[in-house]
Design an enzyme around this catalytic site. Sequence first.
Site, PDB file in Angstrom:
ATOM      1  N   GLY A  46      46.073  32.069  42.066  1.00 42.18           N
ATOM      2  CA  GLY A  46      44.483  31.665  41.498  1.00 42.18           C
ATOM      3  C   GLY A  46      44.628  30.970  40.274  1.00 42.18           C
ATOM      4  N   ASP A  48      45.809  31.770  37.216  1.00 46.84           N
ATOM      5  CA  ASP A  48      46.937  32.042  36.747  1.00 46.84           C
ATOM      6  C   ASP A  48      48.230  31.108  37.331  1.00 46.84           C
ATOM      7  OD1 ASP A  48      49.097  33.111  35.363  1.00 46.84           O
ATOM      8  OD2 ASP A  48      48.959  35.288  36.421  1.00 46.84           O
ATOM      9  N   GLY A 141      38.129  36.682  41.179  1.00 40.08           N
ATOM     10  CA  GLY A 141      38.858  36.149  42.301  1.00 40.08           C
ATOM     11  C   GLY A 141      39.306  37.245  43.079  1.00 40.08           C
TER      12      GLY A 141
HETATM   13  N1  AR6 Z   1      40.081  26.656  36.874  1.00 42.41           N
HETATM   14  C1  AR6 Z   1      39.133  27.362  36.963  1.00 42.41           C
HETATM   15  N2  AR6 Z   1      39.024  28.448  37.474  1.00 42.41           N
HETATM   16  C2  AR6 Z   1      39.704  28.655  38.619  1.00 42.41           C
HETATM   17  C3  AR6 Z   1      40.719  27.790  38.686  1.00 42.41           C
HETATM   18  C4  AR6 Z   1      40.849  26.554  38.089  1.00 42.41           C
HETATM   19  N3  AR6 Z   1      42.031  25.771  38.146  1.00 42.41           N
HETATM   20  N4  AR6 Z   1      41.441  28.479  39.950  1.00 42.41           N
HETATM   21  C5  AR6 Z   1      40.975  29.489  40.401  1.00 42.41           C
HETATM   22  N5  AR6 Z   1      39.718  29.773  39.566  1.00 42.41           N
HETATM   23  P1  AR6 Z   1      41.820  34.628  40.146  1.00 42.41           P
HETATM   24  P2  AR6 Z   1      41.081  37.349  39.041  1.00 42.41           P
HETATM   25  C6  AR6 Z   1      38.914  30.696  39.599  1.00 42.41           C
HETATM   26  O1  AR6 Z   1      41.978  35.429  41.467  1.00 42.41           O
HETATM   27  O2  AR6 Z   1      40.412  37.866  39.899  1.00 42.41           O
HETATM   28  C7  AR6 Z   1      46.315  36.116  40.024  1.00 42.41           C
HETATM   29  O3  AR6 Z   1      46.914  36.262  41.020  1.00 42.41           O
HETATM   30  C8  AR6 Z   1      38.453  31.531  40.838  1.00 42.41           C
HETATM   31  O4  AR6 Z   1      37.930  30.760  41.726  1.00 42.41           O
HETATM   32  O5  AR6 Z   1      42.402  33.705  39.751  1.00 42.41           O
HETATM   33  O6  AR6 Z   1      40.898  37.615  37.594  1.00 42.41           O
HETATM   34  C9  AR6 Z   1      46.782  37.023  38.731  1.00 42.41           C
HETATM   35  O7  AR6 Z   1      48.187  36.695  38.563  1.00 42.41           O
HETATM   36  C10 AR6 Z   1      37.934  32.654  40.336  1.00 42.41           C
HETATM   37  O8  AR6 Z   1      36.599  32.389  40.186  1.00 42.41           O
HETATM   38  O9  AR6 Z   1      41.550  35.893  38.869  1.00 42.41           O
HETATM   39  C11 AR6 Z   1      46.378  38.175  38.900  1.00 42.41           C
HETATM   40  O10 AR6 Z   1      47.270  39.114  39.675  1.00 42.41           O
HETATM   41  C12 AR6 Z   1      38.471  32.741  38.893  1.00 42.41           C
HETATM   42  O11 AR6 Z   1      39.168  31.672  38.685  1.00 42.41           O
HETATM   43  C13 AR6 Z   1      44.972  38.064  39.721  1.00 42.41           C
HETATM   44  O12 AR6 Z   1      44.982  36.696  40.316  1.00 42.41           O
HETATM   45  C14 AR6 Z   1      39.296  34.007  38.845  1.00 42.41           C
HETATM   46  O13 AR6 Z   1      40.129  34.179  39.897  1.00 42.41           O
HETATM   47  C15 AR6 Z   1      43.629  38.061  38.538  1.00 42.41           C
HETATM   48  O14 AR6 Z   1      42.680  38.237  39.564  1.00 42.41           O
END
Ligand code: AR6
Length: 193
Positions: A46, A48, A141
Amino acid sequence: MASSGGTLRYKLTDTSTLILEQGDLTKYKGDAIVNAANDRLLGGGGVDGAIHSAAGPKLLEACRALPVVQNPSVRCPTGDAKITEGFNLPAKWVIHTVGPIFSQYSKPDAASLLADAHKNSLALANEKQLKSVAFPAISCGVYGYPIPDAAKVALKACREAAGSVEEVAFILFSGDTYSIWKEAAEDMQLQSA
Ligand code: AR6
């Protein structure tokens, strides 16, 4: 319905402007971006994963150098926040926070941990006297938080904790998430700025 985006500005507090944009958080040119990390802080998927690839390998080294505060390998408990440099990112700093995995908590506990993730991130930004900070949709996410509920919690927490941060931005990846944040800002009756 997906929104075509655009930059929306609202008055968050007397001294802070809220900015809503659809886009890629890693491109944000302010003082800090907030990473939706996991509690080990050693990268992931994601946003991260996107932040680590844009920042380069020094970001992982900086995260690894942060102390483990709980076993096994927890560097940042859920709701807490830590700060590192941004290395190759346009933003100077990365504030790493950990939102709740929605299914692991009761609804009120999840809301309180999600609020803490935003408040503790802004507390660090205030300590460092940062003026502009951008968030993604933390926990929305793989952590499975219902997006309309997350938007309300996130915006209320930021209004409470903005302090002297002048620009609090949310850079939302999808048009749907952007539209939901816009609705939440309007439900809070934030005025356009
Ligand atoms: N810019 C902005 N938003 C984004 C981007 C980007 N480049 N890429 C994804 N998103 P997630 P969580 C959005 O899953 O639910 C990781 O593996 C995405 O569409 O990234 O807090 C970490 O290591 C969604 O709306 O984070 C943790 O293990 C939002 O970012 C876990 O995921 C958050 O999605 C954290 O899960």
